[in-house]
Design an enzyme around this catalytic site. Structure first.
Site, PDB file in Angstrom:
ATOM      1  N   GLU A 150       0.793  -1.230   0.000  1.00 35.41           N
ATOM      2  CA  GLU A 150       0.000   0.000   0.000  1.00 35.41           C
ATOM      3  C   GLU A 150       0.830   1.288   0.000  1.00 35.41           C
ATOM      4  OE1 GLU A 150      -2.714  -0.520   3.303  1.00 35.41           O
ATOM      5  OE2 GLU A 150      -3.363  -2.473   2.578  1.00 35.41           O
ATOM      6  N   GLU A 257      -6.255 -10.730  -0.958  1.00 33.69           N
ATOM      7  CA  GLU A 257      -7.037 -10.472   0.261  1.00 33.69           C
ATOM      8  C   GLU A 257      -8.528 -10.426  -0.048  1.00 33.69           C
ATOM      9  OE1 GLU A 257      -5.515  -7.115   2.502  1.00 33.69           O
ATOM     10  OE2 GLU A 257      -3.434  -7.603   2.006  1.00 33.69           O
TER      11      GLU A 257
HETATM   12  O1  9MR Z   1      -7.170  -8.066   8.827  1.00 36.53           O
HETATM   13  C1  9MR Z   1      -6.228  -7.210   9.446  1.00 36.53           C
HETATM   14  C2  9MR Z   1      -6.790  -6.679  10.740  1.00 36.53           C
HETATM   15  O2  9MR Z   1      -6.941  -7.728  11.682  1.00 36.53           O
HETATM   16  C3  9MR Z   1      -5.877  -5.595  11.319  1.00 36.53           C
HETATM   17  O3  9MR Z   1      -6.486  -5.017  12.450  1.00 36.53           O
HETATM   18  C4  9MR Z   1      -5.644  -4.529  10.250  1.00 36.53           C
HETATM   19  C5  9MR Z   1      -4.718  -3.445  10.772  1.00 36.53           C
HETATM   20  O4  9MR Z   1      -4.639  -2.394   9.881  1.00 36.53           O
HETATM   21  O5  9MR Z   1      -5.066  -5.136   9.105  1.00 36.53           O
HETATM   22  C6  9MR Z   1      -5.935  -6.055   8.493  1.00 36.53           C
HETATM   23  O6  9MR Z   1      -5.366  -6.574   7.295  1.00 36.53           O
HETATM   24  C7  9MR Z   1      -5.079  -5.628   6.275  1.00 36.53           C
HETATM   25  C8  9MR Z   1      -3.913  -6.152   5.480  1.00 36.53           C
HETATM   26  O7  9MR Z   1      -2.835  -6.447   6.329  1.00 36.53           O
HETATM   27  C9  9MR Z   1      -3.491  -5.183   4.395  1.00 36.53           C
HETATM   28  N1  9MR Z   1      -4.586  -4.815   3.561  1.00 36.53           N
HETATM   29  C10 9MR Z   1      -5.813  -4.406   4.225  1.00 36.53           C
HETATM   30  C11 9MR Z   1      -6.229  -5.455   5.271  1.00 36.53           C
HETATM   31  C12 9MR Z   1      -7.554  -5.084   5.914  1.00 36.53           C
HETATM   32  O8  9MR Z   1      -7.435  -3.883   6.616  1.00 36.53           O
END
Ligand code: 9MR
Length: 353
Positions: A150, A257
């Protein structure tokens, strides 16, 4: 027919129907089918579902910089090690997620002992140490890494995200991260991973970044399309155009994802916590079935370019979309329900010619 033959045929048929009920078997000629998991899920009733339906896992949080490297001289290996061991003992692949991101970074990494912001030289040294340590530990066990996550801005007037990494190091941190990951494991496929990847403005920036990195000889070998979509958006045409564009990059494409929220994106003025039960309505279910059918048909069309599809979370029992972006609101974005049973959308993904 001799009774022995009859029994054999019944056995073979039931084995075959057992196989055809699994996503990873149904899609074996198309893509690896993955799922984002927590260390805990490898010890609950979810473990059986993971092993039977998927052939790849990603750590939802356990390998991110904050959780894995909370202090300069401390690494938390227990969570990631347990996920890698679980995958290895079940013959599943592991995608590593993620080495550099603006979220879930440990506070220490940007600060010196006096709490002042560190300079570029120190930050890059820390990043190199982090990447080298993590990638080396799982060398040969993690076949693909989301190296940079990102880094592109969602603002149409801005190219790269104005993160601490960019502010302190400049864009060079992206090139170096890929180089260091490659040095630590030359066999791993290295991804740039992002969301809003079908947006017509952002997709050009993603295309530009990968093209520029490749022309500079940076060892980027994959593009991760997060695919946090919903039952209304993006359209099939938008997904198709983005995949057409990315196919020209000649890198591995992976859907990293995937989930389909049952709500439109953004704030939800209709939801009042405690007053409207956020149930999975028949209308949402129908739309979700159609959308899952549609997107998998598109993915299959790009089977030469797409090598893996990973779902973000296991089942509707728990998803990162529960409470996000609307607090208190339950979501139903996945193919398995809260009892881990396949939903009707699962059949839509499984049944095709
Ligand atoms: O699913 C993840 C969640 O449990 C965390 O709290 C969050 C923190 O920002 O990150 C989520 O996963 C993310 C992923 O690592 C990167 N792309 C977006 C995902 C959803 O936010």
């Amino acid at each position: 027919m001799r009774p022995g033959y009859f029994l054999l045929i019944v056995l073979l048929l039931s084995l075959q129907s057992g196989f055809s009920q699994s996503l990873s078997n149904r899609y074996s000629e198309f893509f690896t089918i993955g799922v984002a998991i927590t260390p805990r899920s490898t010890t609950t009733d979810e473990a059986k579902l993971i092993v039977s339906q998927f052939n790849s896992v990603t750590a939802e949080n356990a390998m991110k910089m904050g959780p894995v490297h909370p202090q300069e001289d401390q690494y938390n290996w227990a969570g990631p090690d347990s996920i890698v061991a679980f995958a290895q003992s079940s013959g599943m692949k592991v995608r590593g997620h993620t080495l550099v991101w603006h979220n879930q970074t440990p506070a220490w990494i940007f600060k010196d002992a006096n709490g002042q912001e560190v300079n570029k030289e120190i930050l890059l040294k820390r990043l190199k140490e982090h990447i080298t340590t993590v990638v080396t530990r799982y060398r040969g066990k993690i076949y693909a890494w989301d190296v940079v996550n990102e880094a592109i801005s969602d603002n149409p007037n801005e190219y790269l995200r104005n993160s601490n990494w960019l502010k302190i190091c400049g864009p060079e941190y992206i090139n170096l991260a890929f180089q260091w990951a490659h040095d630590a494991d030359p066999d791993a496929i290295l991804f740039y991973n992002d969301y809003n990847e079908t947006d017509p403005v952002k997709r050009e920036k993603i295309y530009r970044l990968i093209s520029e990195l490749k022309s500079q000889g940076v060892p980027v070998s994959g593009l991760g399309l997060q695919a946090h979509w919903n039952i209304y958006h993006p359209s099939a045409a938008q997904i198709d155009s983005a995949l057409q564009l990315y196919s020209k990059l000649n890198v591995n494409l992976q859907v990293t994802e995937l989930d389909l929220s049952v709500y439109p994106s953004g704030p939800d003025s209709t939801f009042k916590p405690g007053t409207i039960p956020a149930e999975f309505t028949p209308q949402q279910e129908q739309k979700q079935i159609e959308k899952y059918r549609e997107i998998f048909a598109i993915f299959r069309k790009y089977k030469k370019q797409i090598t893996s599809i990973t779902f973000w979370n296991i089942s509707d029992r728990r998803s990162w979309l529960d409470n996000f972006p609307v607090r208190g609101r339950k979501n139903y974005p996945l193919l398995f329900d809260k009892d881990l049973k396949p939903k009707r959308a699962f059949d839509a993904v499984m049944n095709f010619q």
